[in-house]
Write a protein that holds these residues in place. Sequence first.
Motif, PDB file in Angstrom:
ATOM      1  N   SER A  30     -10.696  -6.540   3.622  1.00 24.48           N
ATOM      2  CA  SER A  30     -10.020  -5.799   2.548  1.00 24.48           C
ATOM      3  C   SER A  30      -9.931  -6.644   1.282  1.00 24.48           C
ATOM      4  O   SER A  30     -10.149  -6.142   0.173  1.00 24.48           O
ATOM      5  CB  SER A  30      -8.618  -5.403   2.989  1.00 24.48           C
ATOM      6  OG  SER A  30      -8.665  -4.561   4.098  1.00 24.48           O
ATOM      7  N   PHE A  58      -9.265  -0.445  -5.732  1.00 25.54           N
ATOM      8  CA  PHE A  58      -8.037   0.230  -5.314  1.00 25.54           C
ATOM      9  C   PHE A  58      -8.035   0.489  -3.808  1.00 25.54           C
ATOM     10  O   PHE A  58      -7.012   0.314  -3.147  1.00 25.54           O
ATOM     11  CB  PHE A  58      -7.879   1.541  -6.091  1.00 25.54           C
ATOM     12  CG  PHE A  58      -6.590   2.249  -5.829  1.00 25.54           C
ATOM     13  CD1 PHE A  58      -5.388   1.722  -6.274  1.00 25.54           C
ATOM     14  CD2 PHE A  58      -6.576   3.432  -5.109  1.00 25.54           C
ATOM     15  CE1 PHE A  58      -4.195   2.370  -6.020  1.00 25.54           C
ATOM     16  CE2 PHE A  58      -5.394   4.088  -4.854  1.00 25.54           C
ATOM     17  CZ  PHE A  58      -4.195   3.555  -5.303  1.00 25.54           C
ATOM     18  N   VAL A  59      -9.180   0.891  -3.261  1.00 26.42           N
ATOM     19  CA  VAL A  59      -9.283   1.094  -1.815  1.00 26.42           C
ATOM     20  C   VAL A  59      -9.054  -0.226  -1.076  1.00 26.42           C
ATOM     21  O   VAL A  59      -8.346  -0.276  -0.066  1.00 26.42           O
ATOM     22  CB  VAL A  59     -10.660   1.714  -1.458  1.00 26.42           C
ATOM     23  CG1 VAL A  59     -10.922   1.658   0.039  1.00 26.42           C
ATOM     24  CG2 VAL A  59     -10.734   3.135  -1.950  1.00 26.42           C
ATOM     25  N   ILE A  62      -5.202  -1.047  -1.305  1.00 23.27           N
ATOM     26  CA  ILE A  62      -4.391  -0.213  -0.403  1.00 23.27           C
ATOM     27  C   ILE A  62      -4.625  -0.633   1.048  1.00 23.27           C
ATOM     28  O   ILE A  62      -3.687  -0.711   1.845  1.00 23.27           O
ATOM     29  CB  ILE A  62      -4.713   1.282  -0.615  1.00 23.27           C
ATOM     30  CG1 ILE A  62      -4.295   1.718  -2.014  1.00 23.27           C
ATOM     31  CG2 ILE A  62      -4.045   2.149   0.438  1.00 23.27           C
ATOM     32  CD1 ILE A  62      -2.825   1.556  -2.296  1.00 23.27           C
ATOM     33  N   SER A  63      -5.862  -0.922   1.394  1.00 24.10           N
ATOM     34  CA  SER A  63      -6.183  -1.358   2.752  1.00 24.10           C
ATOM     35  C   SER A  63      -5.522  -2.703   3.068  1.00 24.10           C
ATOM     36  O   SER A  63      -5.025  -2.911   4.179  1.00 24.10           O
ATOM     37  CB  SER A  63      -7.694  -1.457   2.913  1.00 24.10           C
ATOM     38  OG  SER A  63      -8.028  -1.987   4.153  1.00 24.10           O
ATOM     39  N   ILE A  65      -2.774  -3.997   1.586  1.00 24.01           N
ATOM     40  CA  ILE A  65      -1.314  -3.862   1.610  1.00 24.01           C
ATOM     41  C   ILE A  65      -0.855  -3.205   2.909  1.00 24.01           C
ATOM     42  O   ILE A  65       0.181  -3.588   3.464  1.00 24.01           O
ATOM     43  CB  ILE A  65      -0.836  -3.069   0.380  1.00 24.01           C
ATOM     44  CG1 ILE A  65      -1.004  -3.915  -0.881  1.00 24.01           C
ATOM     45  CG2 ILE A  65       0.614  -2.645   0.535  1.00 24.01           C
ATOM     46  CD1 ILE A  65      -0.716  -3.168  -2.152  1.00 24.01           C
ATOM     47  N   SER A  66      -1.614  -2.251   3.402  1.00 28.39           N
ATOM     48  CA  SER A  66      -1.195  -1.539   4.609  1.00 28.39           C
ATOM     49  C   SER A  66      -1.471  -2.319   5.888  1.00 28.39           C
ATOM     50  O   SER A  66      -1.092  -1.874   6.965  1.00 28.39           O
ATOM     51  CB  SER A  66      -1.893  -0.188   4.675  1.00 28.39           C
ATOM     52  OG  SER A  66      -3.276  -0.374   4.837  1.00 28.39           O
TER      53      SER A  66
END
Length: 116
Positions: A30, A58-59, A62-63, A65-66
């Motif tokens: 990520s 952005f992908v 988000i990946s 952070i999650s």
Amino acid sequence: MKKFFLYSAGFIAAIIALCLLVPVVGLLLSGALLAAGLHYYTGSKSTFGKVMSLVVAFVGLISAISNIPGFIGLVAIGIIYYIYKSRKNEKVEIFTSNKEEDPFTNFEREWAHLNK
């Protein structure tokens, strides 16, 4: 007794790090996706290229952070590193700054020496 707790904590951290090895690799991928998106954003000339690069970044963000288990695995690896260094009686310094290499400190010291 202190070494027993140190080795126990290291053993537990090693088990956690091994169990969460796949999420750490996912976190690495990520981060690589985020870095690639930002790299291509700065090098792109067209608006479409910039938008697509920001979408990729952005992908990746988000990946990353999650991916909470990946962060827990990184903390476990950090604990193992700290225990390894403390076992060898080495001082662990994460953020260090050498004041001798700071040009402003050297300038002020030399200026004070010249004004004497």
